[in-house]
Write a protein that holds these residues in place. Structure first.
Motif, PDB file in Angstrom:
ATOM      1  N   GLU A 193       0.828  -1.206   0.000  1.00  0.00           N
ATOM      2  CA  GLU A 193       0.000   0.000   0.000  1.00  0.00           C
ATOM      3  C   GLU A 193       0.866   1.261   0.000  1.00  0.00           C
ATOM      4  N   GLN A 194       1.932   1.229   0.794  1.00  0.00           N
ATOM      5  CA  GLN A 194       2.830   2.382   0.885  1.00  0.00           C
ATOM      6  C   GLN A 194       3.496   2.677  -0.450  1.00  0.00           C
ATOM      7  N   LEU A 195       4.038   1.646  -1.079  1.00  0.00           N
ATOM      8  CA  LEU A 195       4.723   1.858  -2.352  1.00  0.00           C
ATOM      9  C   LEU A 195       3.752   2.283  -3.446  1.00  0.00           C
ATOM     10  N   ASN A 196       2.562   1.691  -3.460  1.00  0.00           N
ATOM     11  CA  ASN A 196       1.551   2.093  -4.444  1.00  0.00           C
ATOM     12  C   ASN A 196       1.155   3.555  -4.266  1.00  0.00           C
ATOM     13  N   PHE A 197       1.078   3.991  -3.009  1.00  0.00           N
ATOM     14  CA  PHE A 197       0.702   5.381  -2.741  1.00  0.00           C
ATOM     15  C   PHE A 197       1.766   6.337  -3.281  1.00  0.00           C
ATOM     16  N   ILE A 198       3.031   5.997  -3.063  1.00  0.00           N
ATOM     17  CA  ILE A 198       4.105   6.850  -3.592  1.00  0.00           C
ATOM     18  C   ILE A 198       4.053   6.879  -5.115  1.00  0.00           C
ATOM     19  N   ALA A 199       3.852   5.708  -5.729  1.00  0.00           N
ATOM     20  CA  ALA A 199       3.785   5.645  -7.191  1.00  0.00           C
ATOM     21  C   ALA A 199       2.610   6.466  -7.717  1.00  0.00           C
ATOM     22  N   ASP A 200       1.462   6.387  -7.045  1.00  0.00           N
ATOM     23  CA  ASP A 200       0.286   7.143  -7.471  1.00  0.00           C
ATOM     24  C   ASP A 200       0.541   8.649  -7.392  1.00  0.00           C
ATOM     25  N   GLN A 201       1.180   9.093  -6.308  1.00  0.00           N
ATOM     26  CA  GLN A 201       1.456  10.522  -6.153  1.00  0.00           C
ATOM     27  C   GLN A 201       2.437  11.000  -7.217  1.00  0.00           C
ATOM     28  N   CYS A 202       3.401  10.173  -7.552  1.00  0.00           N
ATOM     29  CA  CYS A 202       4.355  10.525  -8.613  1.00  0.00           C
ATOM     30  C   CYS A 202       3.622  10.731  -9.941  1.00  0.00           C
ATOM     31  N   ASP A 203       2.661   9.853 -10.235  1.00  0.00           N
ATOM     32  CA  ASP A 203       1.898   9.971 -11.477  1.00  0.00           C
ATOM     33  C   ASP A 203       1.002  11.202 -11.463  1.00  0.00           C
ATOM     34  N   GLU A 204       0.338  11.439 -10.344  1.00  0.00           N
ATOM     35  CA  GLU A 204      -0.653  12.506 -10.264  1.00  0.00           C
ATOM     36  C   GLU A 204      -0.013  13.896 -10.215  1.00  0.00           C
ATOM     37  N   MET A 205       1.127  14.014  -9.558  1.00  0.00           N
ATOM     38  CA  MET A 205       1.682  15.351  -9.325  1.00  0.00           C
ATOM     39  C   MET A 205       2.937  15.677 -10.121  1.00  0.00           C
ATOM     40  N   PHE A 206       3.374  14.775 -11.005  1.00  0.00           N
ATOM     41  CA  PHE A 206       4.506  15.094 -11.864  1.00  0.00           C
ATOM     42  C   PHE A 206       4.093  16.217 -12.822  1.00  0.00           C
ATOM     43  N   PRO A 207       4.920  17.241 -13.059  1.00  0.00           N
ATOM     44  CA  PRO A 207       6.309  17.409 -12.614  1.00  0.00           C
ATOM     45  C   PRO A 207       6.448  18.228 -11.330  1.00  0.00           C
ATOM     46  N   ARG A 208       5.299  18.583 -10.701  1.00  0.00           N
ATOM     47  CA  ARG A 208       5.389  19.349  -9.447  1.00  0.00           C
ATOM     48  C   ARG A 208       6.135  18.553  -8.393  1.00  0.00           C
ATOM     49  N   LEU A 209       5.894  17.235  -8.377  1.00  0.00           N
ATOM     50  CA  LEU A 209       6.620  16.326  -7.493  1.00  0.00           C
ATOM     51  C   LEU A 209       7.508  15.446  -8.357  1.00  0.00           C
ATOM     52  N   ARG A 210       8.793  15.458  -8.072  1.00  0.00           N
ATOM     53  CA  ARG A 210       9.738  14.632  -8.825  1.00  0.00           C
ATOM     54  C   ARG A 210      10.603  13.846  -7.842  1.00  0.00           C
ATOM     55  N   ILE A 211      10.610  12.535  -8.001  1.00  0.00           N
ATOM     56  CA  ILE A 211      11.428  11.670  -7.151  1.00  0.00           C
ATOM     57  C   ILE A 211      12.508  11.022  -8.006  1.00  0.00           C
ATOM     58  N   PHE A 212      13.725  11.063  -7.512  1.00  0.00           N
ATOM     59  CA  PHE A 212      14.861  10.445  -8.189  1.00  0.00           C
ATOM     60  C   PHE A 212      15.447   9.369  -7.270  1.00  0.00           C
ATOM     61  N   LEU A 213      15.809   8.249  -7.838  1.00  0.00           N
ATOM     62  CA  LEU A 213      16.412   7.161  -7.064  1.00  0.00           C
ATOM     63  C   LEU A 213      17.886   7.043  -7.441  1.00  0.00           C
ATOM     64  N   PHE A 214      18.739   7.054  -6.411  1.00  0.00           N
ATOM     65  CA  PHE A 214      20.179   6.958  -6.678  1.00  0.00           C
ATOM     66  C   PHE A 214      20.757   5.708  -6.027  1.00  0.00           C
ATOM     67  N   ASP A 215      21.878   5.262  -6.559  1.00  0.00           N
ATOM     68  CA  ASP A 215      22.570   4.072  -6.062  1.00  0.00           C
ATOM     69  C   ASP A 215      23.555   4.492  -4.974  1.00  0.00           C
ATOM     70  N   ALA A 216      23.282   4.083  -3.729  1.00  0.00           N
ATOM     71  CA  ALA A 216      24.128   4.483  -2.602  1.00  0.00           C
ATOM     72  C   ALA A 216      25.517   3.855  -2.664  1.00  0.00           C
ATOM     73  N   HIS A 217      25.734   2.896  -3.555  1.00  0.00           N
ATOM     74  CA  HIS A 217      27.084   2.373  -3.742  1.00  0.00           C
ATOM     75  C   HIS A 217      27.960   3.375  -4.497  1.00  0.00           C
ATOM     76  N   ARG A 218      27.312   4.258  -5.236  1.00  0.00           N
ATOM     77  CA  ARG A 218      28.047   5.216  -6.063  1.00  0.00           C
ATOM     78  C   ARG A 218      28.055   6.621  -5.463  1.00  0.00           C
ATOM     79  N   VAL A 219      26.925   7.030  -4.893  1.00  0.00           N
ATOM     80  CA  VAL A 219      26.825   8.367  -4.292  1.00  0.00           C
ATOM     81  C   VAL A 219      26.157   8.234  -2.932  1.00  0.00           C
TER      82      VAL A 219
END
Length: 279
Positions: A193-219
């Motif tokens: 439910e939590q992950l679906n909610f984040i995904a839904d908000q990303c779809d509904e509010m893009f580009p006002r809300l933008r989430i980027f995922l980074f690799d902690a092994h690199r940065v």
């Protein structure tokens, strides 16, 4: 700046400081332990006069400004100690998203882009069931307050007052999906439910809300939030380390931009990536 020009600057700024503090010539003379006529001579525009070092320091101290400012060497009237205190401060940090200081900083940033690296998943996007699990160990049961604050912040974001960029390590999403690390023991339905909610908000509010995922092994990044161009806050656990000096804020803004450039999942693809983790 020649001597006469500097004397003019001193006279103008001395007058400005006296007006701001509502200090008369007589009062300033008493505070600086000099004759009233001495202060009068400093304020005469037909015969500009620079004070000696002792007098300059005494009137600056009496008026709560810096000697450098009175002499035209800086445009900041605050004393050096006040400048340092304003540039960096420590504020107590509550664990919950209803922290009044956090809410105040968000409103202060109205009209500016907010850049955020959370300590876990972003509080602004947490579901009530996830918050219920997180706050189960806290005395006083602050869940209603935390959930109300989260909804208020989400409504603030949806209103379009500010753009919101969030950078999150990929492993944080993966841990939530698999129920490992921090999310060990969280029911699968709560995590989905939590992950679906984040995904839904990303779809509904893009580009006002933008989430980027980074690799902690690199940065890598500590939890940090940049509230527009004038404030950046680092979360260190029991307190926030707040920076208001322009260069420090710019440095942390550049740090966040580096995370975005190095992101392994771009904001346009985050929602589909999150749903693939659920599947």
């Amino acid at each position: 700046m020649d001597k006469r020009e500097r004397a003019d600057v001193f006279r103008i700024r001395l007058t400005e400081a006296m007006v701001r503090r509502a200090v008369s010539k007589s009062a300033l003379a008493r505070m600086a332990s000099v004759d009233r006529s001495t202060i009068g001579q400093l304020l005469k525009d037909d015969l500009p006069r620079l004070p000696n070092a002792q007098l300059a320091a005494d009137v600056a101290d009496a008026l709560g400004v810096s000697t450098d400012w009175l002499l035209g060497l800086t445009n900041r009237p605050e004393t050096p100690g006040d400048i340092v205190a304003a540039a960096m401060s420590l504020s107590p940090a509550e664990r919950i998203s209803a922290d009044e200081q956090l809410l105040e900083w968000h409103h202060e940033a109205a009209g500016y882009k907010v850049r955020h690296v959370p300590a876990s998943l972003p509080d602004i996007l947490k579901t009530e069931r996830m918050l219920n699990w997180e706050y189960a160990a806290f005395e006083g049961k602050r869940l209603p307050e935390a959930f109300a604050a989260m909804q208020k912040q989400l409504a603030w974001l949806a209103s379009g007052v500010s753009d919101y960029e969030i950078a999150i390590p990929v492993h944080e999403m993966e841990a939530c999906a698999t129920g490992t690390a921090y999310y060990s023991g969280v029911d699968k339905s709560v995590r989905a439910e939590q992950l679906n909610f984040i995904a839904d908000q990303c779809d509904e509010m893009f580009p006002r809300l933008r989430i980027f995922l980074f690799d902690a092994h690199r940065v890598f990044s500590s939890p940090v939030t940049v509230f527009g161009p004038n404030l950046a806050v680092v979360y260190v656990g029991q307190c926030y380390l707040a920076f208001r000096e322009v260069e420090r804020v710019r440095s942390l803004t550049n740090h966040f931009d580096w995370l975005v450039r190095e992101a392994t999942v771009d904001a346009r693809h985050v929602s589909s990536y999150i749903r693939s983790l659920i599947d």
